[in-house]
Design a protein around this motif. Sequence first.
Motif, short mmCIF file in Angstrom:
data_model
loop_
_atom_site.label_atom_id
_atom_site.label_comp_id
_atom_site.label_asym_id
_atom_site.label_seq_id
_atom_site.Cartn_x
_atom_site.Cartn_y
_atom_site.Cartn_z
N VAL A 31 0.85 -1.19 0.00
CA VAL A 31 0.00 0.00 0.00
C VAL A 31 0.89 1.24 0.00
N ALA A 32 0.57 2.18 -0.86
CA ALA A 32 1.35 3.40 -0.96
C ALA A 32 0.43 4.61 -0.90
N MET A 46 -3.09 10.68 -2.03
CA MET A 46 -4.09 9.63 -2.19
C MET A 46 -3.45 8.26 -2.03
N THR A 47 -4.24 7.32 -1.52
CA THR A 47 -3.78 5.94 -1.41
C THR A 47 -3.75 5.31 -2.79
N CYS A 48 -2.70 4.53 -3.04
CA CYS A 48 -2.51 3.93 -4.35
C CYS A 48 -1.88 2.55 -4.19
N SER A 49 -2.48 1.56 -4.80
CA SER A 49 -1.84 0.23 -4.82
C SER A 49 -1.53 -0.20 -6.25
N SER A 92 -4.53 3.09 9.30
CA SER A 92 -5.38 4.29 9.44
C SER A 92 -4.96 5.38 8.44
N VAL A 93 -3.68 5.46 8.13
CA VAL A 93 -3.20 6.45 7.14
C VAL A 93 -3.68 6.05 5.75
N SER A 94 -3.64 4.76 5.45
CA SER A 94 -4.17 4.28 4.17
C SER A 94 -5.64 4.64 4.03
N PRO A 119 5.47 15.60 -0.06
CA PRO A 119 5.41 15.38 1.38
C PRO A 119 5.80 13.95 1.76
N HIS A 120 6.63 13.84 2.78
CA HIS A 120 7.02 12.54 3.33
C HIS A 120 6.15 12.23 4.53
N LEU A 121 5.52 11.07 4.50
CA LEU A 121 4.73 10.59 5.64
C LEU A 121 5.65 9.68 6.45
N SER A 122 6.69 10.26 7.02
CA SER A 122 7.77 9.49 7.65
C SER A 122 7.30 8.59 8.77
N ASP A 123 6.29 9.00 9.56
CA ASP A 123 5.80 8.17 10.65
C ASP A 123 5.01 6.96 10.15
N ALA A 124 4.50 7.02 8.93
CA ALA A 124 3.63 5.97 8.40
C ALA A 124 4.31 5.10 7.35
N ALA A 125 5.46 5.51 6.85
CA ALA A 125 6.10 4.81 5.73
C ALA A 125 7.32 4.01 6.16
#
Length: 189
Positions: A31-32, A46-49, A92-94, A119-125
Amino acid sequence: MPRAPKLHPSPSPPLADADLRPFMAGFPSGVAVVTALDKTRTPHGMTCSSLCSVALSPATLVVCIRSASPTLRALRSNGRFALNLLHEDARSVSDLFASGVPDRFARVPWRMPLGAAGPHLSDAAHAIADCVVDRTTEFGDHTAVFATVGRVTLTEDRQPLLYGRRRYARWTDAAAVPAPGEGDAGVRA
């Protein structure tokens, strides 16, 4: 030996559009979240798979995004984006970035390190790729975005979040199953 008759394929009737979603749900993936800044430096995501690598040299990947997406407009206008691969505790971020919630970036920590493409979602990635748009190709209701990867940031202590059959799974749980040939579950002579 007799020869096989030459076959002359007849034109096939056009197929009706199938609902591809159930088929693709049977192909689990990571999931990205695609993130980009628009020209006013407003973050979009946006969420992208639907993504895959295209080439190792130059490092190139493709993400497929709904053509009406504000995130697509932002990354096209800026020519850059970040691809945040979510770790297994970031469901939850997804869900947030898959929703229509307008203030997504007010609900999740993010940062813009020097040289970041989005933007970097560093806490979630568990991994982040900074990408430059090379070209886009529209097809149906989606646009394929081909991008060159300029930088990859990895976090070794986090594992990927998986998604398939409309459910999430943790890499840690999937990786706990022994690989073929390992342990007592292996094939015996």
